[in-house]
Design a protein around this motif. Structure first.
Motif, PDB file in Angstrom:
ATOM      1  N   SER A  15       0.807  -1.221   0.000  1.00  0.00           N
ATOM      2  CA  SER A  15       0.000   0.000   0.000  1.00  0.00           C
ATOM      3  C   SER A  15       0.841   1.273   0.000  1.00  0.00           C
ATOM      4  O   SER A  15       0.361   2.342  -0.373  1.00  0.00           O
TER       5      SER A  15
ATOM      6  N   THR B 179       2.662   3.990  -3.738  1.00  0.00           N
ATOM      7  CA  THR B 179       1.555   4.756  -4.298  1.00  0.00           C
ATOM      8  C   THR B 179       1.710   5.085  -5.780  1.00  0.00           C
ATOM      9  O   THR B 179       0.744   5.509  -6.414  1.00  0.00           O
TER      10      THR B 179
ATOM     11  N   ARG C 150      -6.699  -2.299   1.887  1.00  0.00           N
ATOM     12  CA  ARG C 150      -5.461  -1.604   2.236  1.00  0.00           C
ATOM     13  C   ARG C 150      -4.799  -0.980   1.009  1.00  0.00           C
ATOM     14  O   ARG C 150      -3.921  -0.122   1.138  1.00  0.00           O
ATOM     15  N   LEU C 151      -5.221  -1.419  -0.165  1.00  0.00           N
ATOM     16  CA  LEU C 151      -4.580  -0.953  -1.392  1.00  0.00           C
ATOM     17  C   LEU C 151      -5.284   0.239  -2.019  1.00  0.00           C
ATOM     18  O   LEU C 151      -4.926   0.669  -3.116  1.00  0.00           O
TER      19      LEU C 151
ATOM     20  N   SER D 199      -4.952   3.147  -1.647  1.00  0.00           N
ATOM     21  CA  SER D 199      -4.040   4.274  -1.872  1.00  0.00           C
ATOM     22  C   SER D 199      -3.345   4.203  -3.231  1.00  0.00           C
ATOM     23  O   SER D 199      -2.679   5.165  -3.640  1.00  0.00           O
TER      24      SER D 199
END
Length: 217
Positions: free
Chosen positions: A13, A16, A35-36, A38
């Motif tokens: 995560s 970015t 959680r990903l 971002s």
């Protein structure tokens, strides 16, 4: 071999600027996938994670507003992701084609490419693809029951769509409707394609080999 789980996604995560991600056969849930969110630059995703709840998972995938390619997609994802604005390609692997998938595919405004490998579609399902008017490229990989007669019928029914087969390598209706850029090992000039080295459609379809999708006029 390590089986990756939700906790392993915490490190991912932080990346970015990531544009390509493979989550093939990960033992993750929708909570881990969340959680990903971002990863705003993500363009291509390979996802095969049966434990992910589709509704919750789709909410995360919609955060990937630049997502163009969804590989190893289960057709069950098509409806929860309806209308994603930039998604241009699905790759289906070892699956059927439920009746409600077709109507959902029509909701993707930029969908131009569908790829199939080892998928069991019948004649009616093949011909139903003509209803997805935005399609400009169909890719058929190995282990496909796709007769020569069916190939010709599909080409007749979809004159604006280029149809490429890998086994044996062949191109039908080359370059119709849009300039076609496909995969490494595939010619875009309308000549018969070169079989992807080492002759495996799946290997040639890895994320790093994806060059450019067709663009709607």
């Amino acid at each position: 071999q390590k089986q990756f789980v939700d906790a392993d996604l915490a490190n991912v995560s932080a990346l970015t600027d990531l544009e390509e991600l493979s989550l093939f056969q990960w033992d993750i849930t929708a909570a881990g996938l969340a959680r990903l969110a971002s990863l705003k630059e993500l363009r291509r995703l390979e996802l095969h994670a049966p434990k992910v709840d589709l509704t919750a998972g789709a909410a995360t995938l919609r955060e990937f507003t630049k997502l163009e390619g969804f590989l190893y997609a289960d057709p069950a994802w098509v409806k929860p992701l309806e209308g994603m604005p930039n998604l241009r390609m699905f790759r289906f692997h070892r699956t059927g084609f439920p009746a409600d998938v077709l109507s959902s595919l029509k909701t993707y405004p930029k969908l131009t490419c569908l790829a199939f490998e080892a998928c069991g579609l019948d004649e009616k399902e093949w011909l139903s693809l003509k209803e997805v008017k935005s399609l400009r490229l169909l890719l058929f990989g190995q282990n496909m029951k796709f007769s020569e007669d069916m190939q010709k019928r599909l080409a007749t029914e979809m004159p604006a769509c280029e149809i490429r087969l890998t086994h044996p390598p062949f191109v039908l209706t080359p370059g119709k409707g849009a300039e076609v850029y496909a995969l490494a090992g595939v010619k875009a000039e309308g000549t018969p394609m070169v079989a992807p080295s080492p002759g495996n459609f799946g290997i040639a379809f890895e994320l790093g080999d994806f060059v450019k999708l067709p663009t709607l006029n």
